[in-house]
Scaffold this active site. Structure first.
Site, PDB file in Angstrom:
ATOM      1  N   ASP A  71      26.931   9.569 -18.952  1.00 30.66           N
ATOM      2  CA  ASP A  71      27.894   8.797 -19.735  1.00 30.66           C
ATOM      3  C   ASP A  71      29.302   9.358 -19.585  1.00 30.66           C
ATOM      4  OD1 ASP A  71      27.323  11.143 -21.123  1.00 30.66           O
ATOM      5  OD2 ASP A  71      26.297  10.126 -22.762  1.00 30.66           O
ATOM      6  N   ASN A 140      21.251  12.001 -34.656  1.00 32.59           N
ATOM      7  CA  ASN A 140      20.836  10.680 -35.149  1.00 32.59           C
ATOM      8  C   ASN A 140      19.787  10.034 -34.226  1.00 32.59           C
ATOM      9  OD1 ASN A 140      22.336  10.032 -32.926  1.00 32.59           O
ATOM     10  ND2 ASN A 140      23.697   8.588 -33.953  1.00 32.59           N
ATOM     11  N   HIS A 142      20.088   9.665 -30.965  1.00 30.12           N
ATOM     12  CA  HIS A 142      20.615   8.961 -29.786  1.00 30.12           C
ATOM     13  C   HIS A 142      20.201   9.665 -28.488  1.00 30.12           C
ATOM     14  CE1 HIS A 142      24.840  11.101 -29.611  1.00 30.12           C
ATOM     15  NE2 HIS A 142      23.921  11.831 -29.029  1.00 30.12           N
ATOM     16  N   GLU A 147      23.181   4.629 -29.124  1.00 31.43           N
ATOM     17  CA  GLU A 147      23.128   4.913 -30.547  1.00 31.43           C
ATOM     18  C   GLU A 147      22.008   4.098 -31.199  1.00 31.43           C
ATOM     19  OE1 GLU A 147      24.741   7.366 -31.476  1.00 31.43           O
ATOM     20  OE2 GLU A 147      26.892   7.281 -31.081  1.00 31.43           O
TER      21      GLU A 147
HETATM   22  P1  PGA Z   1      24.673  18.564 -27.868  1.00 33.89           P
HETATM   23  O1  PGA Z   1      24.629  16.984 -27.679  1.00 33.89           O
HETATM   24  O2  PGA Z   1      23.902  19.145 -26.732  1.00 33.89           O
HETATM   25  O3  PGA Z   1      26.126  18.930 -27.804  1.00 33.89           O
HETATM   26  O4  PGA Z   1      24.045  18.859 -29.196  1.00 33.89           O
HETATM   27  C1  PGA Z   1      23.410  16.353 -27.434  1.00 33.89           C
HETATM   28  C2  PGA Z   1      23.579  14.859 -27.575  1.00 33.89           C
HETATM   29  O5  PGA Z   1      24.383  14.427 -28.418  1.00 33.89           O
HETATM   30  O6  PGA Z   1      22.919  14.114 -26.853  1.00 33.89           O
END
Ligand code: PGA
Length: 257
Positions: A71, A140, A142, A147
């Site tokens: 992304d 959350n 995702h 999302e």
């Molecule tokens: P993080 O992000 O490794 O910074 O916790 C993971 C994500 O949001 O997919």
């Protein structure tokens, strides 16, 4: 009833996280022209550091490989240190010895982000798909920037980031208001086309989301739950992130690999 194969869950101590994940990535990565799907964020950093250590030590050679990002923020270009293009360059491409021409990241500055998203989906397909996708999970639930509410059959597209995700990611920006509102993300169907997936989770703030993703119903409300339908998922979790998993899932300790 057809049961989907349960993901293999490897629970590790924090100091083994990078090595355990690197082992699983390399177990599934072809030697010639490997196509590695790159997740951004804090969680994968020790994995890239460990892979880089093995490249430097001559144990592995990824110089014929491709790196494919999940992304990118809409509005941030590769020159912006907060962009995922910059992250992939700094934390993966340079240390792993992959040439810039072999790195795919959606163009966050594209004049037509919808067209860029569609083109990105096609670029991945033209390359022959992803061999091993490294992925994180949001607090959350995702997966990449899919999302809650994302369709399970979604492909690469422009999405609006949730308030939770913008707050979670504010630590990478000077202030929360600087966090972009939109992103281009591979869709859930796109991610599920990877031949294998290594899902990473560290810390208590991921425990509920990880349990919901692996042991709850497959649901658009928990996008990462789509991985229950994928036949080759390995989860690397530290003890804090694995704390809410049912025993039947969290049975593989690192020494059982
Ligand atoms: P993080 O992000 O490794 O910074 O916790 C993971 C994500 O949001 O997919």
């Amino acid at each position: 009833m057809i049961m989907s194969p349960a993901a293999r869950v490897v629970v590790v101590d924090d100091d083994e996280f990078g090595a355990a994940a690197a082992d699983v990535v390399l177990e599934h990565l072809p030697y010639h022209e490997p196509r590695l799907g790159i997740a951004t964020g804090g969680t994968p950093m020790p994995v890239y550091a460990e892979l880089a250590r093995r490249v430097r030590g001559g144990q592995i050679d990824l110089s014929t490989g491709f790196l494919i990002a999940l992304d990118e923020y809409v509005g941030l270009g590769a020159q912006d240190r907060r962009s995922y293009a910059s992250y992939v360059h700094t934390h993966a491409a340079v240390p792993l010895g992959v040439a810039p021409g072999n790195v795919l990241v959606p163009d966050g500055l594209a004049l037509d982000p919808d067209a860029e998203a569609e083109a990105y989906e096609q670029r991945i397909a033209d390359l022959g798909g992803v061999d091993v996708q490294i992925a994180g999970i949001g607090s959350n639930g995702h997966l990449a920037f899919n999302e809650p509410g994302s369709a399970l059959d979604s492909t690469t597209r422009v999405v609006a980031l949730s308030d939770q995700t913008r707050s979670d990611n504010a630590r990478f920006f000077d202030s929360r208001s600087d966090v972009p509102h939109d992103a281009i993300t591979q869709g859930l169907a796109t991610i599920c086309r990877a031949r294998s997936v290594v899902l990473l989770a560290r810390g208590t703030e991921k425990a509920a989301a990880l349990a919901a993703a692996l042991a709850g119903p497959v649901s658009t409300e928990v996008p990462a739950s789509v991985l229950q339908r994928h036949p080759a998922v390995t989860v690397i979790a530290d003890r804090a992130a694995a704390a809410e998993l049912p025993d039947r899932l969290a049975q593989h300790a690192r020494n059982s690999l």
